[in-house]
Design a protein around this motif. Sequence first.
Motif, PDB file in Angstrom:
ATOM      1  N   GLU A   1      50.052  48.249  33.883  1.00 27.27           N
ATOM      2  CA  GLU A   1      51.176  48.177  32.940  1.00 27.27           C
ATOM      3  C   GLU A   1      51.268  46.730  32.455  1.00 27.27           C
ATOM      4  N   LEU A   2      51.034  46.535  31.163  1.00 28.76           N
ATOM      5  CA  LEU A   2      50.930  45.188  30.623  1.00 28.76           C
ATOM      6  C   LEU A   2      52.275  44.463  30.644  1.00 28.76           C
ATOM      7  N   ALA A   3      52.253  43.239  31.188  1.00 29.55           N
ATOM      8  CA  ALA A   3      53.436  42.377  31.163  1.00 29.55           C
ATOM      9  C   ALA A   3      53.483  41.552  29.887  1.00 29.55           C
ATOM     10  N   ALA A   4      52.368  41.485  29.187  1.00 26.07           N
ATOM     11  CA  ALA A   4      52.253  40.716  27.944  1.00 26.07           C
ATOM     12  C   ALA A   4      51.231  41.427  27.071  1.00 26.07           C
ATOM     13  N   PRO A   5      51.206  41.129  25.787  1.00 26.43           N
ATOM     14  CA  PRO A   5      50.226  41.825  24.939  1.00 26.43           C
ATOM     15  C   PRO A   5      48.802  41.364  25.224  1.00 26.43           C
ATOM     16  N   MET A   6      47.862  42.272  25.021  1.00 28.95           N
ATOM     17  CA  MET A   6      46.451  41.931  24.964  1.00 28.95           C
ATOM     18  C   MET A   6      45.904  42.598  23.710  1.00 28.95           C
ATOM     19  N   PRO A   7      44.759  42.179  23.208  1.00 31.34           N
ATOM     20  CA  PRO A   7      44.270  42.706  21.933  1.00 31.34           C
ATOM     21  C   PRO A   7      44.260  44.232  21.882  1.00 31.34           C
ATOM     22  N   GLY A   8      45.021  44.773  20.926  1.00 30.75           N
ATOM     23  CA  GLY A   8      45.086  46.207  20.712  1.00 30.75           C
ATOM     24  C   GLY A   8      46.178  46.910  21.486  1.00 30.75           C
ATOM     25  N   HIS A   9      46.914  46.195  22.362  1.00 31.99           N
ATOM     26  CA  HIS A   9      47.877  46.866  23.226  1.00 31.99           C
ATOM     27  C   HIS A   9      49.133  46.014  23.398  1.00 31.99           C
ATOM     28  N   ARG A  10      50.270  46.675  23.327  1.00 32.20           N
ATOM     29  CA  ARG A  10      51.572  46.000  23.374  1.00 32.20           C
ATOM     30  C   ARG A  10      52.025  45.817  24.827  1.00 32.20           C
ATOM     31  N   PRO A  11      53.004  44.948  25.070  1.00 29.42           N
ATOM     32  CA  PRO A  11      53.596  44.856  26.403  1.00 29.42           C
ATOM     33  C   PRO A  11      54.192  46.201  26.809  1.00 29.42           C
ATOM     34  N   GLY A  12      54.016  46.562  28.059  1.00 26.97           N
ATOM     35  CA  GLY A  12      54.507  47.840  28.546  1.00 26.97           C
ATOM     36  C   GLY A  12      53.502  48.969  28.442  1.00 26.97           C
ATOM     37  N   ALA A  13      52.416  48.771  27.702  1.00 27.54           N
ATOM     38  CA  ALA A  13      51.390  49.814  27.588  1.00 27.54           C
ATOM     39  C   ALA A  13      50.781  50.083  28.964  1.00 27.54           C
ATOM     40  N   ARG A  14      50.459  51.347  29.218  1.00 29.12           N
ATOM     41  CA  ARG A  14      49.831  51.767  30.477  1.00 29.12           C
ATOM     42  C   ARG A  14      48.358  52.047  30.206  1.00 29.12           C
ATOM     43  N   LEU A  15      47.509  51.209  30.760  1.00 30.14           N
ATOM     44  CA  LEU A  15      46.070  51.284  30.507  1.00 30.14           C
ATOM     45  C   LEU A  15      45.351  51.808  31.741  1.00 30.14           C
ATOM     46  N   ARG A  16      44.411  52.730  31.519  1.00 30.80           N
ATOM     47  CA  ARG A  16      43.606  53.263  32.610  1.00 30.80           C
ATOM     48  C   ARG A  16      42.187  52.720  32.507  1.00 30.80           C
ATOM     49  N   GLY A  17      41.668  52.282  33.626  1.00 26.22           N
ATOM     50  CA  GLY A  17      40.327  51.715  33.629  1.00 26.22           C
ATOM     51  C   GLY A  17      39.681  51.829  34.993  1.00 26.22           C
ATOM     52  N   HIS A  18      38.566  51.108  35.148  1.00 28.85           N
ATOM     53  CA  HIS A  18      37.802  51.171  36.389  1.00 28.85           C
ATOM     54  C   HIS A  18      37.279  49.783  36.713  1.00 28.85           C
ATOM     55  N   GLU A  19      37.354  49.432  37.992  1.00 30.09           N
ATOM     56  CA  GLU A  19      36.914  48.111  38.457  1.00 30.09           C
ATOM     57  C   GLU A  19      35.751  48.264  39.427  1.00 30.09           C
ATOM     58  N   PHE A  20      34.695  47.465  39.221  1.00 25.70           N
ATOM     59  CA  PHE A  20      33.552  47.480  40.134  1.00 25.70           C
ATOM     60  C   PHE A  20      32.855  46.127  40.043  1.00 25.70           C
ATOM     61  N   HIS A  21      33.022  45.312  41.068  1.00 19.85           N
ATOM     62  CA  HIS A  21      32.341  44.012  41.096  1.00 19.85           C
ATOM     63  C   HIS A  21      32.326  43.490  42.524  1.00 19.85           C
ATOM     64  N   TYR A  22      31.545  42.440  42.739  1.00 20.67           N
ATOM     65  CA  TYR A  22      31.397  41.852  44.065  1.00 20.67           C
ATOM     66  C   TYR A  22      31.901  40.409  44.128  1.00 20.67           C
ATOM     67  N   SER A  23      32.593  39.962  43.115  1.00 18.02           N
ATOM     68  CA  SER A  23      33.043  38.576  43.106  1.00 18.02           C
ATOM     69  C   SER A  23      34.343  38.421  43.890  1.00 18.02           C
ATOM     70  N   THR A  24      34.544  37.218  44.398  1.00 21.91           N
ATOM     71  CA  THR A  24      35.768  36.865  45.115  1.00 21.91           C
ATOM     72  C   THR A  24      36.548  35.852  44.291  1.00 21.91           C
ATOM     73  N   ILE A  25      37.864  36.039  44.201  1.00 19.27           N
ATOM     74  CA  ILE A  25      38.698  35.089  43.465  1.00 19.27           C
ATOM     75  C   ILE A  25      38.917  33.849  44.320  1.00 19.27           C
ATOM     76  N   VAL A  26      38.542  32.697  43.768  1.00 20.63           N
ATOM     77  CA  VAL A  26      38.782  31.409  44.433  1.00 20.63           C
ATOM     78  C   VAL A  26      40.096  30.815  43.947  1.00 20.63           C
ATOM     79  N   ALA A  27      40.378  30.954  42.653  1.00 17.71           N
ATOM     80  CA  ALA A  27      41.627  30.452  42.070  1.00 17.71           C
ATOM     81  C   ALA A  27      42.004  31.338  40.889  1.00 17.71           C
ATOM     82  N   GLN A  28      43.316  31.575  40.753  1.00 15.64           N
ATOM     83  CA  GLN A  28      43.821  32.392  39.648  1.00 15.64           C
ATOM     84  C   GLN A  28      45.204  31.844  39.278  1.00 15.64           C
ATOM     85  N   PRO A  29      45.248  30.664  38.641  1.00 18.96           N
ATOM     86  CA  PRO A  29      46.522  29.966  38.453  1.00 18.96           C
ATOM     87  C   PRO A  29      47.346  30.423  37.250  1.00 18.96           C
TER      88      PRO A  29
END
Length: 436
Positions: A371-399
């Motif tokens: 559920e978007l807290a802010a707009p992203m291209p093509g989608h307004r705040p509050g939009a409910r987006l369905r997707g899929h995540e698959f990766h092996y990376s680890t987050i070191v920083a996300q400020p």
Amino acid sequence: MAAGLVISAPASGVGKTTLTLALARAWRHRGLNVQCFKSGPDYIDPAFHAAATGRASVNVDSWAMDRGAIAHLVSRGVDADVVLAEGSMGLFDGVAARGVSGTGATADIAEMLGWPVVLVIDPSGQAQTAAAIAAGLRDYRPGLKLAGVVLNRVASPRHEDLVRHALNEAGIAVFGALPRHAEISLPKRHLGLVQAEEQAEIGKLIDEAARFVAEHVDLDAVLRSAASWSPQPAVNGLNVTPPGQRIALARDAAFSFVYPHMLEAWRGAGAEISTFSPLADEAPDASADVCWLPGGYPELHAGKIAANAHFRSGLRAFAETRPVHGECGGYMVLGTALTDADGVRHEMTGLLGLETSFAKRRMHLGYRLAELAAPMPGHRPGARLRGHEFHYSTIVAQPDMPLAVVHDATGAVIAETGSRRGHATGTFFHLIAEDR
């Protein structure tokens, strides 16, 4: 009227993709028009389908898509002679909580379309037990029809006879048995098969698979088992909004994980797409009004991406005035740095503060509802987006500020919220559809 079949199995790694490609190419050699689909969120297999059939393949997903969207996508098979839907994982494997129209299981698609299932069974290390597994799959869900099985990787004629006899006693048709054949093995890496576009010999490999399968499988019997099918009119199509009128899309070996149905939906809504290659040190089209970096394998090309100054400066200049969005690998490249599997840290574009590492791999896999807290291209705040995540990376920083509140398929909140800073946004999930 087309003939529809679903190719499935008890588990992953049994040979579904190889059999699907081989059947498609063998029937194409016979002059039939073949259309393929991929059940589930795998974004690599559709390119193999296209290589085998000469027709674009798309994903159909019961967790992320409603019946109208699935009917709309499958209707492209209306002019085909044969339509094959390749399953994912095992026949009934999905998530515990139901999504839009199902759990994401291949069985959902088979039941929804009314297509019989051809099972690929690998009886390695067993004999009659293979029949028990096939019979269990046949009887597990009422309303699902099992057409028959193809045995894969049989060890010997005696082994084949034992399995065939047990399947015949269970009333299950055996369309053929494939001995082990290394020449048709598709190469793999950590996110699945090596992409079709990276394999110069893919056409020859599919031809050899088609020859081998035609030699050991009764193609006519498989075709006779298919259901006569004509698509029903879709009440509604995909709920997809283009991120802009003119889209600059990163496209090369490092940025290739984009769902074909998304690109088609963007174009269908009137958007224009221009591609550029970060690996070739190209910048996004200056006349575009949005830039989209899909996922892929930036971790395999991190040094080159870091060294490509024209790409990095061009993307930064673009982001000063217009939106830039990255998915998974594209999101990592929008970040500050990426550490590869050897522990070498590479500077990325710095549009976001995200820093990731492959030095200590950890798998992140599953459906995502954001559920978007802010707009992203093509989608307004509050939009409910369905997707899929698959990766092996680890987050070191996300400020940076989070882009969304993200849940997994069980409804649990997860930490990978995506990021936003200025005109840049990014997510670890690959967008499939927006809830209506």
